[in-house]
Design a protein around this motif. Sequence first.
Motif, PDB file in Angstrom:
ATOM      1  N   GLY A 104      10.249  -2.167  12.722  1.00 33.18           N
ATOM      2  CA  GLY A 104      11.637  -2.300  12.297  1.00 33.18           C
ATOM      3  C   GLY A 104      11.878  -3.246  11.144  1.00 33.18           C
ATOM      4  N   LEU A 105      10.823  -3.796  10.539  1.00 26.20           N
ATOM      5  CA  LEU A 105      11.005  -4.695   9.404  1.00 26.20           C
ATOM      6  C   LEU A 105      11.347  -3.888   8.159  1.00 26.20           C
ATOM      7  CD1 LEU A 105       9.417  -6.525  11.432  1.00 26.20           C
ATOM      8  CD2 LEU A 105       8.361  -7.607   9.442  1.00 26.20           C
ATOM      9  N   SER A 106      12.159  -4.469   7.283  1.00 28.41           N
ATOM     10  CA  SER A 106      12.466  -3.834   6.008  1.00 28.41           C
ATOM     11  C   SER A 106      11.230  -3.923   5.120  1.00 28.41           C
ATOM     12  CB  SER A 106      13.639  -4.547   5.336  1.00 28.41           C
ATOM     13  OG  SER A 106      13.253  -5.858   4.923  1.00 28.41           O
ATOM     14  N   PRO A 107      11.134  -3.088   4.057  1.00 31.34           N
ATOM     15  CA  PRO A 107       9.956  -3.139   3.178  1.00 31.34           C
ATOM     16  C   PRO A 107       9.670  -4.529   2.611  1.00 31.34           C
ATOM     17  CG  PRO A 107      11.200  -1.145   2.754  1.00 31.34           C
ATOM     18  CD  PRO A 107      12.016  -1.960   3.713  1.00 31.34           C
ATOM     19  N   VAL A 108      10.708  -5.225   2.135  1.00 30.62           N
ATOM     20  CA  VAL A 108      10.488  -6.563   1.577  1.00 30.62           C
ATOM     21  C   VAL A 108      10.080  -7.547   2.673  1.00 30.62           C
ATOM     22  CG1 VAL A 108      11.594  -8.516   0.429  1.00 30.62           C
ATOM     23  CG2 VAL A 108      12.041  -6.200  -0.368  1.00 30.62           C
ATOM     24  N   GLU A 135       7.636   0.705  -4.772  1.00 26.81           N
ATOM     25  CA  GLU A 135       7.336   2.127  -4.725  1.00 26.81           C
ATOM     26  C   GLU A 135       6.939   2.692  -6.088  1.00 26.81           C
ATOM     27  OE1 GLU A 135       9.688   0.679  -3.071  1.00 26.81           O
ATOM     28  OE2 GLU A 135       9.171   1.213  -1.007  1.00 26.81           O
ATOM     29  N   MET A 136       7.289   1.969  -7.157  1.00 28.08           N
ATOM     30  CA  MET A 136       6.935   2.457  -8.485  1.00 28.08           C
ATOM     31  C   MET A 136       5.427   2.561  -8.664  1.00 28.08           C
ATOM     32  SD  MET A 136       7.737  -0.995 -10.747  1.00 28.08           S
ATOM     33  CE  MET A 136       7.027  -0.325 -12.235  1.00 28.08           C
ATOM     34  N   PHE A 189      -1.223 -10.715  -9.404  1.00 28.58           N
ATOM     35  CA  PHE A 189       0.144 -10.233  -9.658  1.00 28.58           C
ATOM     36  C   PHE A 189       0.415  -8.968  -8.851  1.00 28.58           C
ATOM     37  CE2 PHE A 189       2.873  -7.301 -12.018  1.00 28.58           C
ATOM     38  CZ  PHE A 189       4.036  -8.051 -12.145  1.00 28.58           C
ATOM     39  N   TYR A 190      -0.534  -8.032  -8.885  1.00 23.39           N
ATOM     40  CA  TYR A 190      -0.382  -6.799  -8.108  1.00 23.39           C
ATOM     41  C   TYR A 190      -0.298  -7.105  -6.610  1.00 23.39           C
ATOM     42  CZ  TYR A 190      -1.739  -2.750  -5.441  1.00 23.39           C
ATOM     43  OH  TYR A 190      -1.788  -1.780  -4.480  1.00 23.39           O
ATOM     44  N   ASP A 191      -1.109  -8.045  -6.163  1.00 26.98           N
ATOM     45  CA  ASP A 191      -1.133  -8.388  -4.739  1.00 26.98           C
ATOM     46  C   ASP A 191       0.218  -8.922  -4.281  1.00 26.98           C
ATOM     47  OD1 ASP A 191      -2.151  -8.676  -2.218  1.00 26.98           O
ATOM     48  OD2 ASP A 191      -3.258 -10.503  -2.626  1.00 26.98           O
ATOM     49  N   GLY A 192       0.858  -9.736  -5.115  1.00 29.63           N
ATOM     50  CA  GLY A 192       2.167 -10.268  -4.755  1.00 29.63           C
ATOM     51  C   GLY A 192       3.262  -9.230  -4.812  1.00 29.63           C
ATOM     52  N   ILE A 219       4.286 -14.739  -9.112  1.00 29.94           N
ATOM     53  CA  ILE A 219       5.121 -14.013 -10.077  1.00 29.94           C
ATOM     54  C   ILE A 219       5.390 -12.596  -9.581  1.00 29.94           C
ATOM     55  CG2 ILE A 219       5.213 -13.090 -12.421  1.00 29.94           C
ATOM     56  CD1 ILE A 219       3.501 -15.506 -13.278  1.00 29.94           C
ATOM     57  N   GLY A 220       4.334 -11.946  -9.054  1.00 30.47           N
ATOM     58  CA  GLY A 220       4.506 -10.597  -8.520  1.00 30.47           C
ATOM     59  C   GLY A 220       5.477 -10.565  -7.352  1.00 30.47           C
ATOM     60  N   ALA A 221       5.393 -11.576  -6.480  1.00 30.61           N
ATOM     61  CA  ALA A 221       6.285 -11.635  -5.321  1.00 30.61           C
ATOM     62  C   ALA A 221       7.738 -11.830  -5.751  1.00 30.61           C
ATOM     63  CB  ALA A 221       5.853 -12.763  -4.387  1.00 30.61           C
ATOM     64  N   MET A 222       7.953 -12.620  -6.811  1.00 27.10           N
ATOM     65  CA  MET A 222       9.316 -12.794  -7.317  1.00 27.10           C
ATOM     66  C   MET A 222       9.911 -11.457  -7.749  1.00 27.10           C
ATOM     67  SD  MET A 222       8.937 -16.235  -9.652  1.00 27.10           S
ATOM     68  CE  MET A 222       8.261 -17.752  -8.973  1.00 27.10           C
ATOM     69  N   LEU A 223       9.084 -10.650  -8.428  1.00 31.48           N
ATOM     70  CA  LEU A 223       9.566  -9.345  -8.867  1.00 31.48           C
ATOM     71  C   LEU A 223       9.755  -8.407  -7.691  1.00 31.48           C
ATOM     72  CD1 LEU A 223       7.519  -8.692 -12.137  1.00 31.48           C
ATOM     73  CD2 LEU A 223       9.912  -9.333 -11.916  1.00 31.48           C
ATOM     74  N   ALA A 224       8.931  -8.573  -6.650  1.00 33.74           N
ATOM     75  CA  ALA A 224       9.026  -7.693  -5.474  1.00 33.74           C
ATOM     76  C   ALA A 224      10.368  -7.829  -4.778  1.00 33.74           C
ATOM     77  CB  ALA A 224       7.904  -8.000  -4.492  1.00 33.74           C
TER      78      ALA A 224
END
Length: 251
Positions: free
Chosen positions: A41-45, A101-102, A148-151, A90-95
């Motif tokens: 039940g967790l949201s994607p983020v 999904e992109m 970056f991808y990992d975050g 940095i990646g997590a900030m953008l997430a």
Amino acid sequence: MEDLTLTLTVLLFAAAFLAGFVDSIAGGGGLIALPAMLLAGLSPVEALGTNKLQGLFGSGSATVAYARKGHVDLKTQIGPAVLAAAGSAIGAMLATLIPGEMFRAFMPFLLIAIALYFGIKPNMGDIDRARRLSPFLFGLMIVPMVGFYDGLFGPGAGSFYMLAFVALAGFGLLKATAHTKLLNFASNIGGFAVFAFVGVISWKIGLMMGAAQFAGAQVGSRLAMKNGAKIIKPLLVITCVALAAKLLLDQ
């Protein structure tokens, strides 16, 4: 979030143990852990953030196990680890702003290419080979990019680290696995810090799954150190193909 049922609790614990086991050998533990958290039940983020918390236990456990046996020198890897953490942050900030999904459109093809590389390339074992990129350039260019991808997205990052260490740094499979776990741990820290700051982590689920991840990673890392390339190579190929198939089916 409402209290978990016994069935969901068992599912999450089992998924985390298996994720820690697989991730400590070949990467791709997110393929198992993330769907389980979404099912809970967790949201994607929120699932991404919680995955970073529970992943800290698995990657940290595996890193310590490999370091104790001398497969990775922690002191010489501080710089790359810091860059992996920064890239992941940095990646997590953008997430939190851009849906991950992109990445689903092209990720399966990259993972299949990695599977083919490890599956077809002959004489791939635990012996180091010629380096194609200096340690400085490897740490400056490759490490933060994968971090970056990992975050931002997560699943498959370990496979990308493995490919880079083998193809560019010239590492044998066992050494590549050990160093991958260290950088996974660092990038988990970077992503976790950001997700915790914005408050998208389910602490109860993350800590429970973290305990299972820790145990699974201990079992997996010991198996990898005992068998080396004989188990790392086939499991890496299977993991990449399975992750690619999962992403294609979800599209």
